[in-house]
Design an enzyme around this catalytic site. Structure first.
Site, PDB file in Angstrom:
ATOM      1  N   TYR A 121       0.661  -1.464   0.547  1.00 23.90           N
ATOM      2  CA  TYR A 121      -0.058  -0.227   0.207  1.00 23.90           C
ATOM      3  C   TYR A 121       0.642   1.423   0.149  1.00 23.90           C
ATOM      4  O   TYR A 121       1.847   0.887   0.301  1.00 23.90           O
ATOM      5  CB  TYR A 121      -0.917   0.172   1.276  1.00 23.90           C
ATOM      6  N   ARG A 124       2.174   2.737   3.827  1.00 23.10           N
ATOM      7  CA  ARG A 124       2.124   1.036   4.788  1.00 23.10           C
ATOM      8  C   ARG A 124       3.122  -0.064   4.437  1.00 23.10           C
ATOM      9  O   ARG A 124       3.568  -0.083   3.335  1.00 23.10           O
ATOM     10  CB  ARG A 124       0.940   1.438   6.138  1.00 23.10           C
ATOM     11  N   CYS A 133       6.928 -19.025  15.896  1.00 28.73           N
ATOM     12  CA  CYS A 133       5.935 -18.440  16.462  1.00 28.73           C
ATOM     13  C   CYS A 133       5.511 -19.413  17.975  1.00 28.73           C
ATOM     14  O   CYS A 133       6.851 -20.508  17.548  1.00 28.73           O
ATOM     15  CB  CYS A 133       4.306 -18.619  15.676  1.00 28.73           C
ATOM     16  N   CYS A 137       0.241 -22.010  13.825  1.00 26.26           N
ATOM     17  CA  CYS A 137      -1.252 -22.076  13.491  1.00 26.26           C
ATOM     18  C   CYS A 137      -1.039 -22.791  12.520  1.00 26.26           C
ATOM     19  O   CYS A 137      -0.959 -22.751  11.513  1.00 26.26           O
ATOM     20  CB  CYS A 137      -2.463 -20.803  13.311  1.00 26.26           C
ATOM     21  N   CYS A 140      -1.862 -20.761   9.206  1.00 27.88           N
ATOM     22  CA  CYS A 140      -1.278 -19.398   9.022  1.00 27.88           C
ATOM     23  C   CYS A 140      -1.004 -19.949   7.464  1.00 27.88           C
ATOM     24  O   CYS A 140      -0.871 -20.457   6.591  1.00 27.88           O
ATOM     25  CB  CYS A 140       0.041 -20.183   9.463  1.00 27.88           C
ATOM     26  N   ARG A 142       1.050 -18.068   5.791  1.00 28.35           N
ATOM     27  CA  ARG A 142       2.173 -17.702   5.625  1.00 28.35           C
ATOM     28  C   ARG A 142       3.266 -19.326   6.342  1.00 28.35           C
ATOM     29  O   ARG A 142       4.285 -19.300   6.675  1.00 28.35           O
ATOM     30  CB  ARG A 142       2.875 -16.710   6.484  1.00 28.35           C
ATOM     31  N   ASP A 301      -7.226 -17.609   3.473  1.00 29.26           N
ATOM     32  CA  ASP A 301      -6.696 -17.935   1.919  1.00 29.26           C
ATOM     33  C   ASP A 301      -6.734 -18.906   1.375  1.00 29.26           C
ATOM     34  O   ASP A 301      -6.784 -20.042   1.435  1.00 29.26           O
ATOM     35  CB  ASP A 301      -4.783 -17.325   2.124  1.00 29.26           C
ATOM     36  N   ASP A 338      -8.469 -11.451   0.814  1.00 25.99           N
ATOM     37  CA  ASP A 338      -6.712 -10.772   0.791  1.00 25.99           C
ATOM     38  C   ASP A 338      -7.087 -11.349  -0.414  1.00 25.99           C
ATOM     39  O   ASP A 338      -6.865 -12.429  -0.696  1.00 25.99           O
ATOM     40  CB  ASP A 338      -6.388 -11.327   1.775  1.00 25.99           C
ATOM     41  N   LYS A 345      -6.415  -6.385   0.920  1.00 26.87           N
ATOM     42  CA  LYS A 345      -8.104  -6.605   1.731  1.00 26.87           C
ATOM     43  C   LYS A 345      -9.176  -6.263   1.431  1.00 26.87           C
ATOM     44  O   LYS A 345      -8.508  -4.681   0.854  1.00 26.87           O
ATOM     45  CB  LYS A 345      -7.249  -6.543   3.302  1.00 26.87           C
TER      46      LYS A 345
HETATM   47  C1  LIG Z   1      -2.753  -6.188   5.959  1.00 27.13           C
HETATM   48  C2  LIG Z   1      -1.893  -5.332   5.418  1.00 27.13           C
HETATM   49  C3  LIG Z   1      -1.413  -4.040   5.823  1.00 27.13           C
HETATM   50  C4  LIG Z   1      -2.281  -2.940   6.853  1.00 27.13           C
HETATM   51  O1  LIG Z   1      -3.679  -2.908   6.196  1.00 27.13           O
HETATM   52  P1  LIG Z   1      -4.684  -2.328   6.925  1.00 27.13           P
HETATM   53  O2  LIG Z   1      -5.923  -2.438   6.326  1.00 27.13           O
HETATM   54  O3  LIG Z   1      -3.852  -0.776   7.010  1.00 27.13           O
HETATM   55  O4  LIG Z   1      -4.556  -2.746   8.553  1.00 27.13           O
HETATM   56  C5  LIG Z   1      -0.056  -3.938   4.989  1.00 27.13           C
HETATM   57  N1  LIG Z   1       0.482  -4.166   3.872  1.00 27.13           N
HETATM   58  C6  LIG Z   1       0.222  -5.482   3.903  1.00 27.13           C
HETATM   59  C7  LIG Z   1       1.545  -6.182   2.952  1.00 27.13           C
HETATM   60  C8  LIG Z   1      -0.602  -6.421   4.623  1.00 27.13           C
HETATM   61  O5  LIG Z   1      -0.857  -7.761   4.174  1.00 27.13           O
END
Ligand SMILES: *Cc1c(COP(=O)(O)O)cnc(C)c1O
Length: 437
Positions: A121, A124, A133, A137, A140, A142, A301, A338, A345
């Site tokens: 994104y 972020r 861990c 899980c 998971c 991953r 997923d 996702d 997402k």
């Molecule tokens: C889930 C995720 C985020 C954070 O997403 P938000 O909707 O802001 O919680 C950021 N980067 C990646 C790769 C993700 O999978």
């Protein structure tokens, strides 16, 4: 007190060690159940030789680890239907890989500019600071990565990630994930947090951890004292079933809440574990009661080995239909798929907008009552050229410098001429290009 099976397991551990050790997280880690054999020994459950062989093949591919604490939540007498057992204990169906399954369905590796960082994104990033861990899980996403040996990255490797964040000024939110970040020592985590928080453009740091659920004793006073120093820190945890909310896990989240850390929860919708509106509703209400805000409910997923956990998307919509309006708004998580291939997402909701005309919309509520909302006779915003400085709205920031609009947002805006989004490899547009060339 009734002598339940649960207590029998606990007693076993009590005998083996000093009584006080049960709440020692290092002890819990050292005594984590990592083989089928150990599980049988502790629970008295016995598998046939064929079953055990298949289970061992499964754990060779995807490692097992169950903390004694989490194991003690399993109802041994009814383990086959137990939500904790299903999340923690291997299942031979994990070896069934379907045509649509992928090892990295979210393309986290493809979107990784430097090791450990997934930058999907604009503002972020996801920062993987651990591949281990306390409890693996079975669902998971991953699975391909977790449980590798030596998989807490060295300082050198972490520094490369921090450098990437420092070099990219648009990153205002850093999500520490893994594996479980709380597998790191307090000092190492403190070092990482201080490195990230020294970057001026980072506004928020988030930690994703399942420790409050699977090893609540990890939330020690000394850990909380470290976390408390970071005033822009949020924590998301991962409760999937009301059964996981115990005295110990409540204490763990209370410690974090009392340190002023905002808490969220991300659940995964899992077949035969929590795919029921009543279970999710109860879970979310209990979370809110404990100051944890339900954040996401994930559609399972397309990772390899998760087929037996998947539900239809309709089940997720049904759950949300059972919650919106029926319970407090902040009990309701956002249900998301996702998207495979790194689409991110995508929220999926029941439809509430039934129809609309030029100045009226028709809506239905959770009871099925159909209402109308009359829109203003005329509504004109001034032309937006993405220049906030000269706008009559009081927002004196010039976004033009660093914000380009993306996707549908771009189609909707007035200052960009784009009026179509064309998928890559569209044959018609390819022909056009060829004709032009
Ligand atoms: C889930 C995720 C985020 C954070 O997403 P938000 O909707 O802001 O919680 C950021 N980067 C990646 C790769 C993700 O999978």
């Amino acid at each position: 007190m009734v002598k339940t099976e649960k207590n029998r397991i606990r007693e076993y551990f009590y005998q083996k060690s000093m009584k006080s050790n049960w709440k020692d997280w290092a002890w819990q880690l050292r005594h984590a159940i990592r083989t089928v054999e150990k599980f049988e020994e502790l629970t008295g459950i016995v598998f046939s030789d064929d079953e055990r062989k298949l289970l061992e093949m499964t754990t060779e591919r995807f490692p097992v680890s169950i903390t004694p604490y989490y194991l003690s939540l399993i109802d041994i007498d009814n383990y086959k239907n137990d939500p904790v057992f299903k999340q923690a204990f291997p299942d031979k169906r994990e070896l069934e890989i379907l045509k649509n399954d992928m090892s990295d369905p979210l393309s986290e590796d493809a979107d990784s500019p430097v090791e450990g960082i997934t930058h999907r994104y604009p503002d972020r990033v996801l920062f993987h600071i651990s591949n281990i861990c306390s409890m693996y899980c079975r669902h998971c996403t991953r699975k391909r990565k977790v449980g590798d040996i030596d998989s807490i990255p060295e300082r050198e490797s972490i520094l490369k990630g921090i450098e990437y964040i420092r070099d990219n000024k648009q990153i205002r939110d850093v999500l520490l994930s893994g594996g479980d970040p709380f597998m790191l020592s307090d000092n190492y985590l403190d070092w990482i947090l201080s490195g990230i928080s020294s970057i001026e453009h980072v506004e928020v740091i988030r930690i994703g951890t399942r420790m409050p659920v699977v090893l609540p004793f990890r939330i020690t006073d000394s850990l909380v004292a470290i976390l408390k120093k970071y005033k822009n820190l949020w924590i998301n945890t991962h409760f999937n079933h009301p059964k996981e909310i115990t005295e110990a896990s409540r204490e763990a989240v209370a410690k974090l809440a009392e340190a002023g850390i905002p808490l969220g929860n991300q659940s995964v919708l899992l077949r035969d574990v929590n795919d029921c509106p009543r279970i999710i509703k109860k879970l979310c209400q209990m979370l809110v009661k404990n100051r944890v805000r339900p954040y996401y409910l994930y559609q399972c997923d397309l990772s390899e080995g998760l087929n037996h956990f998947r539900t239809s998307v309709g089940k997720g919509v049904e759950i949300i239909e059972n919650m919106i309006g029926h319970t407090s708004g902040f009990c309701v998580p956002t249900y998301v798929v996702d998207a495979p291939g790194g689409g991110g997402k995508i929220p999926v909701l029941p439809n509430y907008l039934i129809s609309w005309s030029s100045n009226k919309i028709v809506l239905r509520n959770y009871e099925g009552v159909i209402s109308t909302y009359s829109e203003p006779r005329s509504y004109h915003t001034s032309y937006c050229d993405n220049n906030c400085r000269d706008c009559r709205l009081d927002f004196s920031e010039n976004w033009k410098k660093h914000m380009d609009s993306v996707g549908i947002e771009r189609l909707l805006c007035e200052y960009d001429k784009a009026n179509t989004l064309i998928p890559g490899n569209n044959p018609r547009f390819k022909r056009r290009e060829e004709n032009d060339g």
